[in-house]
Every structure is written in C-alpha cells, then in structure tokens.
Design an enzyme around this catalytic site. Sequence first.
Site, PDB file in Angstrom:
ATOM      1  N   LEU A  24      33.798  46.298  43.215  1.00  0.00           N
ATOM      2  CA  LEU A  24      33.716  45.061  43.813  1.00  0.00           C
ATOM      3  C   LEU A  24      33.179  43.824  43.046  1.00  0.00           C
ATOM      4  O   LEU A  24      32.367  44.138  42.351  1.00  0.00           O
ATOM      5  CB  LEU A  24      33.169  45.192  45.290  1.00  0.00           C
ATOM      6  CG  LEU A  24      33.467  46.357  46.089  1.00  0.00           C
ATOM      7  CD1 LEU A  24      32.530  46.133  47.648  1.00  0.00           C
ATOM      8  CD2 LEU A  24      34.741  46.104  46.706  1.00  0.00           C
ATOM      9  N   HIS A  25      33.647  42.649  43.443  1.00  0.00           N
ATOM     10  CA  HIS A  25      33.435  41.559  42.577  1.00  0.00           C
ATOM     11  C   HIS A  25      33.269  40.382  43.379  1.00  0.00           C
ATOM     12  O   HIS A  25      33.604  40.698  44.642  1.00  0.00           O
ATOM     13  CB  HIS A  25      34.219  41.213  41.100  1.00  0.00           C
ATOM     14  CG  HIS A  25      35.671  41.300  41.782  1.00  0.00           C
ATOM     15  ND1 HIS A  25      36.319  40.433  42.363  1.00  0.00           N
ATOM     16  CD2 HIS A  25      36.888  42.047  41.316  1.00  0.00           C
ATOM     17  CE1 HIS A  25      37.714  40.743  42.425  1.00  0.00           C
ATOM     18  NE2 HIS A  25      37.965  41.830  41.997  1.00  0.00           N
ATOM     19  N   HIS A  28      35.898  40.030  46.166  1.00  0.00           N
ATOM     20  CA  HIS A  28      35.948  41.038  47.312  1.00  0.00           C
ATOM     21  C   HIS A  28      34.878  40.291  47.997  1.00  0.00           C
ATOM     22  O   HIS A  28      35.151  40.052  49.364  1.00  0.00           O
ATOM     23  CB  HIS A  28      35.432  42.241  46.993  1.00  0.00           C
ATOM     24  CG  HIS A  28      36.524  43.119  46.020  1.00  0.00           C
ATOM     25  ND1 HIS A  28      36.379  43.181  44.775  1.00  0.00           N
ATOM     26  CD2 HIS A  28      37.719  43.390  46.556  1.00  0.00           C
ATOM     27  CE1 HIS A  28      37.349  44.136  44.412  1.00  0.00           C
ATOM     28  NE2 HIS A  28      38.148  44.283  45.583  1.00  0.00           N
ATOM     29  N   GLY A 139      43.756  40.029  49.291  1.00  0.00           N
ATOM     30  CA  GLY A 139      43.592  39.054  48.342  1.00  0.00           C
ATOM     31  C   GLY A 139      44.897  38.266  47.734  1.00  0.00           C
ATOM     32  O   GLY A 139      45.938  39.094  47.509  1.00  0.00           O
ATOM     33  N   GLU A 140      45.105  36.976  47.750  1.00  0.00           N
ATOM     34  CA  GLU A 140      46.334  36.564  47.369  1.00  0.00           C
ATOM     35  C   GLU A 140      46.588  36.834  45.887  1.00  0.00           C
ATOM     36  O   GLU A 140      47.662  36.747  45.621  1.00  0.00           O
ATOM     37  CB  GLU A 140      46.278  35.256  47.532  1.00  0.00           C
ATOM     38  CG  GLU A 140      47.525  34.291  47.612  1.00  0.00           C
ATOM     39  CD  GLU A 140      47.297  32.795  47.703  1.00  0.00           C
ATOM     40  OE1 GLU A 140      48.180  32.531  48.507  1.00  0.00           O
ATOM     41  OE2 GLU A 140      46.682  32.227  47.001  1.00  0.00           O
ATOM     42  N   LYS A 141      45.705  37.534  45.227  1.00  0.00           N
ATOM     43  CA  LYS A 141      45.981  37.723  43.789  1.00  0.00           C
ATOM     44  C   LYS A 141      47.089  38.700  43.913  1.00  0.00           C
ATOM     45  O   LYS A 141      48.073  38.686  42.515  1.00  0.00           O
ATOM     46  CB  LYS A 141      44.897  38.270  43.168  1.00  0.00           C
ATOM     47  CG  LYS A 141      44.872  38.426  41.463  1.00  0.00           C
ATOM     48  CD  LYS A 141      44.052  38.882  40.768  1.00  0.00           C
ATOM     49  CE  LYS A 141      43.985  40.545  40.674  1.00  0.00           C
ATOM     50  NZ  LYS A 141      44.795  41.001  40.117  1.00  0.00           N
ATOM     51  N   GLN A 145      51.839  42.334  47.046  1.00  0.00           N
ATOM     52  CA  GLN A 145      51.433  43.379  47.999  1.00  0.00           C
ATOM     53  C   GLN A 145      51.152  42.823  49.347  1.00  0.00           C
ATOM     54  O   GLN A 145      51.464  43.501  50.216  1.00  0.00           O
ATOM     55  CB  GLN A 145      50.090  43.779  47.474  1.00  0.00           C
ATOM     56  CG  GLN A 145      49.135  44.694  48.425  1.00  0.00           C
ATOM     57  CD  GLN A 145      47.944  45.381  47.536  1.00  0.00           C
ATOM     58  OE1 GLN A 145      47.977  46.270  47.237  1.00  0.00           O
ATOM     59  NE2 GLN A 145      46.779  44.618  47.823  1.00  0.00           N
ATOM     60  N   SER A 177      39.385  40.321  38.978  1.00  0.00           N
ATOM     61  CA  SER A 177      40.090  41.603  39.126  1.00  0.00           C
ATOM     62  C   SER A 177      39.065  42.890  38.782  1.00  0.00           C
ATOM     63  O   SER A 177      38.197  42.585  37.758  1.00  0.00           O
ATOM     64  CB  SER A 177      41.262  41.721  38.373  1.00  0.00           C
ATOM     65  OG  SER A 177      41.505  43.035  38.134  1.00  0.00           O
ATOM     66  N   ARG A 179      39.734  45.317  37.323  1.00  0.00           N
ATOM     67  CA  ARG A 179      40.336  45.692  35.828  1.00  0.00           C
ATOM     68  C   ARG A 179      39.706  44.895  34.816  1.00  0.00           C
ATOM     69  O   ARG A 179      39.542  45.314  33.556  1.00  0.00           O
ATOM     70  CB  ARG A 179      41.725  45.770  35.743  1.00  0.00           C
ATOM     71  CG  ARG A 179      42.564  46.976  36.529  1.00  0.00           C
ATOM     72  CD  ARG A 179      43.806  47.062  36.342  1.00  0.00           C
ATOM     73  NE  ARG A 179      44.444  48.138  36.447  1.00  0.00           N
ATOM     74  CZ  ARG A 179      44.879  48.320  37.904  1.00  0.00           C
ATOM     75  NH1 ARG A 179      45.121  47.481  38.696  1.00  0.00           N
ATOM     76  NH2 ARG A 179      45.559  49.623  38.081  1.00  0.00           N
TER      77      ARG A 179
HETATM   78  O1  PAF Z   1      44.466  46.001  46.634  1.00  0.00           O
HETATM   79  C1  PAF Z   1      43.885  47.033  46.497  1.00  0.00           C
HETATM   80  O2  PAF Z   1      42.641  47.152  46.070  1.00  0.00           O
HETATM   81  C2  PAF Z   1      44.618  48.310  47.185  1.00  0.00           C
HETATM   82  O3  PAF Z   1      46.124  48.266  46.785  1.00  0.00           O
HETATM   83  C3  PAF Z   1      44.524  48.383  48.584  1.00  0.00           C
HETATM   84  C4  PAF Z   1      45.142  47.546  49.322  1.00  0.00           C
HETATM   85  C5  PAF Z   1      43.104  48.728  48.833  1.00  0.00           C
HETATM   86  C6  PAF Z   1      45.176  50.063  48.799  1.00  0.00           C
HETATM   87  O4  PAF Z   1      44.669  50.845  48.091  1.00  0.00           O
END
Ligand code: PAF
Length: 268
Positions: A24-25, A28, A139-141, A145, A177, A179
């Site tokens: 988490l950052h 989040h 998140g919109e990033k 998704q 992110s 990552r």
């Molecule tokens: O965006 C994410 O971190 C993942 O794709 C999610 C929505 C938690 C599903 O694993």
Amino acid sequence: MQRQALGWRQAGSRVVLVPTMGALHDGHRSLISLARKKVKKDGVVVVSIYVNPVQFNDPQDLDNYPRTLSLDKKICREESVDIVFAPNNLYKKDESVEVKEDNLTTRLEGVHRPGHFTGVMTVVAKLFNLVLPDFSVFGEKDFQQVAVIRRMVRDMNYPISILVGPTLREVDGLAMSSRNVLLTGDLRGQATVLSRAIELSRQSIGSRSVYLKRRLRRFIEKQPDAQVDYIEFVDTINLNPIKTVNKGSRILLAAKIGPVRLIDNGLL
Ligand code: PAF
C-alpha cells in the site's frame, strides 16, 4: 468473511470494499479515505489484500510483486480501516469457473497480458461475494480495469456502486504504483517519461493519433531502458481507439522500464 458480512447486512450497516494486492502507498490511502467518506464513521470499510496469482500472465512478475503485509496493516490502522481481509488463498485446487468478458478486454492490457482481466474479474467477483459490499473503490490509474469491472457489475447485476479515485502522482509526475519500489537506480528517473508523454499529448490536441503515437513511442524509447508495449488514444466510455486526438479523449500507455512494467493514462 462472508459470515461477518452477512452480520453487517442484517444490522443494516453500509459496507465499502477497497480491493488491493497490498504494498500500500499514498494512492491506496486516498482510495481508503474516499471509501470512508462514502460510508461515514458508522459504515464499515474493508480493505482486501491478496496478490491474486491468476491475474499474472508472467510468473516472474508474480514472484517479484512486492509483499509488505505488516506495513500494509499499519497503514490500514492509521487510516481507521475496520477490517483487513488478507486470505492466504482464494482458489480450490480443482476450481473450474471464471468470469470472462469479450469486448473491453480484447485490447490494450488484454492483448499484452492474456488472461489478466479474466483473473481480475474472477477474484473481484469472489471478493464481492465474500464481503457483500454496497460500494467498492478502484483507482483510475488502472483505467481499463475500472471499465471492465463496471461492465462486470452491469452485466452480472451486482448490487454494488463502483467509486473511482483519481491517480496520485509523485512530485516528478510518476503515477503511484506498488511496482514503483522495483524501480532501482536510474530506472526511477527514466520512469517519469510516461507522465511526460501524457503531458506532451495534451499539447497535441488535433493531431492524428497514428502520428502522435509514433512520436510518443520515439520520445519514450529515448530512455535507455524503456520499451513501449502500447500507446493508444481512446474514447473514454467504450475504450475504442480514436483517429484524431481530441479534448475529452484519453491516452492509455504501457511500457517496460528495465524489468518493471508500468501503465499510466490521462484525460486530454
Ligand atoms: O488493482 C488491483 O490491485 C487488482 O487488480 C485487484 C483489483 C485488487 C484485483 O486483484
């Protein structure tokens, strides 16, 4: 988790789920704070933390994904999260059902990460069924998704409202992110090229997408360790590619910076 959720439901509490894969950052934190604002102090904020193996098309990416559970729990405590749901495993050995979408997932990330969105939708469907939330925050990033999850909610009739939090950026523009912690040495500096490319496209309204995409690819790949996966200009609602870059459309892009694959997007 589901027993607990049924209890909240019976008690008439409003529940909001923030699904995450941990590490988490501040991005989040802002999603959690949006969640809290939605259900106020009497509602229940659940953060799920689960590195979902089936959404990783690259086993090395799964191995390298940062895992920082105790730090994540600390952040959740600081943000007054009510429940951290961090299961060890959400799949049976012989699991044979998944959630698949056949339109929005056929481009962009869907092309470059085969099976990714089926993995995402399947785990999000599980989380929805376990937590039974009234709201869920994304998140919109991860722009594509969000579109895919909205479509799943619409087509599968989930009684859940999807809330979307804006992308948070570092001072130099890099989108936050999980990552980013993998960007060692000068990769961290090179990674800012993605947000700079978005800025450049904002100055190019009216250009033909095909030319601008070529120009941006060259711009990004001037960085010694950058390799573009895709750059696309799309209609924000249906994610269809557009021919001329206009105000109100969106740029979506993905690139590898050394071994780290990053995505970003921006409204034009
Ligand atoms: O965006 C994410 O971190 C993942 O794709 C999610 C929505 C938690 C599903 O694993």
